[in-house]
Design an enzyme around this catalytic site. Structure first.
Site, mmCIF file in Angstrom:
data_model
loop_
_atom_site.group_PDB
_atom_site.id
_atom_site.type_symbol
_atom_site.label_atom_id
_atom_site.label_comp_id
_atom_site.label_asym_id
_atom_site.label_seq_id
_atom_site.Cartn_x
_atom_site.Cartn_y
_atom_site.Cartn_z
ATOM 1 N N GLY A 147 0.845 -1.195 0.000
ATOM 2 C CA GLY A 147 0.000 0.000 0.000
ATOM 3 C C GLY A 147 0.873 1.234 0.000
ATOM 4 N NE ARG A 148 3.817 2.860 5.457
ATOM 5 C CZ ARG A 148 3.205 3.485 6.469
ATOM 6 N NH1 ARG A 148 3.257 4.790 6.560
ATOM 7 N NH2 ARG A 148 2.559 2.796 7.398
ATOM 8 C CB CYS A 213 -10.488 21.900 20.409
ATOM 9 S SG CYS A 213 -11.410 20.380 20.080
HETATM 10 C C1 LIG Z 1 -3.466 -7.129 5.780
HETATM 11 C C2 LIG Z 1 -2.772 -5.928 5.251
HETATM 12 N N1 LIG Z 1 -2.198 -5.996 4.030
HETATM 13 C C3 LIG Z 1 -1.559 -4.922 3.501
HETATM 14 C C4 LIG Z 1 -1.479 -3.723 4.177
HETATM 15 C C5 LIG Z 1 -0.756 -2.579 3.527
HETATM 16 O O1 LIG Z 1 0.418 -2.332 4.193
HETATM 17 P P1 LIG Z 1 1.503 -1.292 3.629
HETATM 18 O O2 LIG Z 1 0.806 -0.026 3.360
HETATM 19 O O3 LIG Z 1 2.507 -1.194 4.718
HETATM 20 O O4 LIG Z 1 2.096 -1.908 2.382
HETATM 21 C C6 LIG Z 1 -2.063 -3.612 5.453
HETATM 22 C C7 LIG Z 1 -1.970 -2.353 6.216
HETATM 23 O O5 LIG Z 1 -2.398 -2.196 7.312
HETATM 24 C C8 LIG Z 1 -2.725 -4.748 6.007
HETATM 25 O O6 LIG Z 1 -3.291 -4.701 7.216
#
Ligand SMILES: Cc1ncc(COP(=O)(O)O)c(C=O)c1O
Length: 287
Positions: A147-148, A213
């Site tokens: 993801g990241r 706040c």
């Molecule tokens: C099951 C699972 N897969 C993939 C991801 C994506 O992780 P990342 O953004 O570190 O690649 C997450 C993120 O919380 C996750 O919980």
């Protein structure tokens, strides 16, 4: 969960393909809140217990055991934790196959980190090589959930300094962007580089805070920041992952617009929220 899936599959007259998320008890050496593959974390089935659960799954009529799954954490900047996790999962897969379970898929989750500041996470090809070195000979279809690493450095949050304030102890830059827009600094103490849109701005120590706040409402704390004035725009960098998706309407703040940029083209891909959006679906009780 297995029993629920089995029951639902039976009512549908199908066999549900499943994979169990295994917790390999590996320290990903990341922030505690995004570490997910340690015994003390809530996620997955402990690797020592996995065999028992896989046997139970195999014996259910409407379940087809197909894979092994894990996700050890996020913002991981070293290869070793991934390698350790893969070693443990490989041993499990070989045991499961020895018991007649045809494990075809290995889902290794996400987790690859990105540079926010001076971190030096492995490049995707180094990561791929490290994973393949351990599990490449299993013949499994590998499933990845990054993801990241895809979105993090593809997005920025643009804010505007509304006011500056010379406090008793420090200088504050008060921006229209706040913790509801980008919660990572407040939630994890995370660092996001702050770049001024106007070039040639001097640097001065300050807090960049929002109008919410909470004293935890900051985008940067005790930092050498561009010495911006009211009206100056800035970019909070690396805001593409866990930025908008973690944003909220806290303090009755409509969420920001999202703009996709490609070269010199741009398009609003999500409208800025309005007051009407905030109260949509709400009603005054009749009693
Ligand atoms: C099951 C699972 N897969 C993939 C991801 C994506 O992780 P990342 O953004 O570190 O690649 C997450 C993120 O919380 C996750 O919980």
């Amino acid at each position: 969960e297995l029993l629920t899936i089995n029951r639902v599959a039976a009512t549908m007259g199908v066999k549900a393909p499943i994979s169990i998320r295994v917790n390999p008890d590996v320290d990903p050496r990341t922030h505690a809140y995004i570490s997910t593959g340690l015994k003390k974390n809530k996620f997955g089935i402990a690797i020592e217990r996995a065999l028992i659960e896989y046997r139970a799954a195999r014996d259910l009529e409407n379940i087809e055991v197909l894979g092994v799954d894990c996700h050890i954490g996020s913002q991981i900047t070293e290869l070793e934790p991934f390698g350790d996790a893969m070693e443990r999962l490989k041993a499990l897969i070989l045991t499961l196959r020895g018991e007649g379970m045809d494990i075809k898929y290995l889902d290794i989750g996400g987790g690859l980190g990105i540079p926010y500041s001076d971190e030096t996470p492995p490049a995707p090809d180094e990561y791929a090589r490290a994973v393949l070195k351990v599990v490449g000979d299993l013949g499994c279809t590998l499933v990845l959930e990054p993801g990241r690493a895809i979105a993090g450095n593809a997005g920025i949050l643009v804010g505007k300094v509304l006011y500056t304030k010379e406090g008793e102890a420090k200088r504050f830059l008060i921006s229209d962007a706040a913790m509801n827009d980008l919660v990572r600094p407040s939630l994890y103490g995370s660092y996001h580089a702050i770049l001024p849109v106007r070039q040639g701005v001097a640097i001065a120590r300050a807090d960049l805070v929002g109008p919410i706040c909470e004293s935890g409402d900051f985008l940067a704390k005790d930092r050498d920041l561009p010495a911006m004035e009211a009206g100056d725009l800035f970019a909070a960098m690396s805001a593409g992952a866990y930025g908008f998706s973690m944003s909220s309407n806290y303090n009755s703040r409509p969420r920001v617009a999202e703009v996709m940029v490609s070269g010199d083209k741009y398009q609003v891909i999500r409208q800025r929220e309005s007051y009407e959006d905030l109260v949509k679906g709400e009603s005054v009780p009749v009693f």
